[in-house]
Write an enzyme that holds these catalytic residues in place. Sequence first.
Site, PDB file in Angstrom:
ATOM      1  NE  ARG A 169     -34.567   1.685  10.432  1.00 29.38           N
ATOM      2  CZ  ARG A 169     -34.938   2.962  10.368  1.00 29.38           C
ATOM      3  NH1 ARG A 169     -34.804   3.631   9.217  1.00 29.38           N
ATOM      4  NH2 ARG A 169     -35.425   3.579  11.418  1.00 29.38           N
TER       5      ARG A 169
ATOM      6  CE  LYS B 180     -33.033   4.801  14.198  1.00 33.89           C
ATOM      7  NZ  LYS B 180     -32.357   6.087  14.121  1.00 33.89           N
TER       8      LYS B 180
ATOM      9  CD  GLU C 108     -27.795   9.046   7.021  1.00 34.84           C
ATOM     10  OE1 GLU C 108     -28.992   8.762   6.999  1.00 34.84           O
ATOM     11  OE2 GLU C 108     -26.919   8.310   7.502  1.00 34.84           O
TER      12      GLU C 108
HETATM   13  N1  PMP Z   1     -30.705   9.013   8.991  1.00 29.79           N
HETATM   14  C1  PMP Z   1     -30.295   8.874  10.267  1.00 29.79           C
HETATM   15  C2  PMP Z   1     -28.849   8.915  10.567  1.00 29.79           C
HETATM   16  C3  PMP Z   1     -31.241   8.684  11.290  1.00 29.79           C
HETATM   17  O1  PMP Z   1     -30.841   8.535  12.557  1.00 29.79           O
HETATM   18  C4  PMP Z   1     -32.612   8.652  10.961  1.00 29.79           C
HETATM   19  C5  PMP Z   1     -33.642   8.389  12.027  1.00 29.79           C
HETATM   20  N2  PMP Z   1     -33.650   9.327  13.040  1.00 29.79           N
HETATM   21  C6  PMP Z   1     -32.984   8.854   9.632  1.00 29.79           C
HETATM   22  C7  PMP Z   1     -32.008   8.994   8.665  1.00 29.79           C
HETATM   23  C8  PMP Z   1     -34.437   8.840   9.224  1.00 29.79           C
HETATM   24  O2  PMP Z   1     -34.955   7.551   9.325  1.00 29.79           O
HETATM   25  P1  PMP Z   1     -36.478   7.264   9.693  1.00 29.79           P
HETATM   26  O3  PMP Z   1     -37.298   7.931   8.642  1.00 29.79           O
HETATM   27  O4  PMP Z   1     -36.581   5.796   9.674  1.00 29.79           O
HETATM   28  O5  PMP Z   1     -36.703   7.870  11.034  1.00 29.79           O
END
Ligand code: PMP
Length: 285
Positions: free
Chosen positions: A50, A149, A182
């Site tokens: 990622r 990200k 989200e």
């Molecule tokens: N959405 C956002 C905006 C995030 O920053 C994160 C990670 N902190 C997630 C979803 C969850 O992703 P992951 O399971 O890869 O931590």
Amino acid sequence: MKVWLDGKLVDKADAAINVYDHGLLYGDGVFEGIRVYNGTIFECDAHVDRLFDGARAIRLEIPLTKAETVQAMRDTIEANKLVDGYIRLVVTRGVGMLGLSPFKCTCPQVFVIADSIQLYPAELYENGLSVIVSSTVRNHPNALNPRIKSLNYLNNILAKIEAVDAGVQEAVMLNPQGLVAEATGDNIFIVTGGELITPPLAAGTLAGITRAVVMRLAREAGIELRQTNISRYDLYTADECFLTGTAAEVIPVTTIDGRTIGTGKPGPISRQLIQAFRDYIKRNT
Ligand code: PMP
């Protein structure tokens, strides 16, 4: 604590970034937040993939191979004797001029921080979180795609401020179409009529690593799963809701904008997946 910075392990107090780094000046860069359980990097390849995909999307060339990136994390874990904790892997655009152009930045910076992790209290996994739906909408995918990200988290921070102002721990963010995307730092799932539903990536959401694991575990458990758009109404009328993320793992939500979700207690599918996720960690670390 030792920080891995540009190939060296330096003391936390000496781990400094130049003020001309575009990561600082413009939020120009990408990062990962990764759990270490029992000395093992959780879902290591998925995080590294990622990071590299995000970097490619913003035309940032990471000056390490994927294998070298993993080694940098391993060296940081080793130097800090980290058994259970969190690592932050960051790539910035590097030092440039004050102008926006990233092409003047010739030396991207990579650093890895190892730290303990701030966890939600255990009580919230039993009783659930209260959240709001924020008025700050998630970035439009054609402005800054939430799948990247990036170091620019201001969009999420503005929603987090709304949550804190409202006296709750998290905010759910809608996309510019008004559909659920989200939470500020987590993905979201609901359960309605026995079916598990999460917004598709096209709704403007990060491809969460925890989200992917939970989807896999749900399928293995024979739980019906659909990636489809959900509205604020769907949230309010859901039987269950939970968030997934590296730090939170799987955490139930029992109140949204003052509406009680389901019975007000984490429901059976949420509890099943919380347990399945904990078992998965044990099996894989
Ligand atoms: N959405 C956002 C905006 C995030 O920053 C994160 C990670 N902190 C997630 C979803 C969850 O992703 P992951 O399971 O890869 O931590």
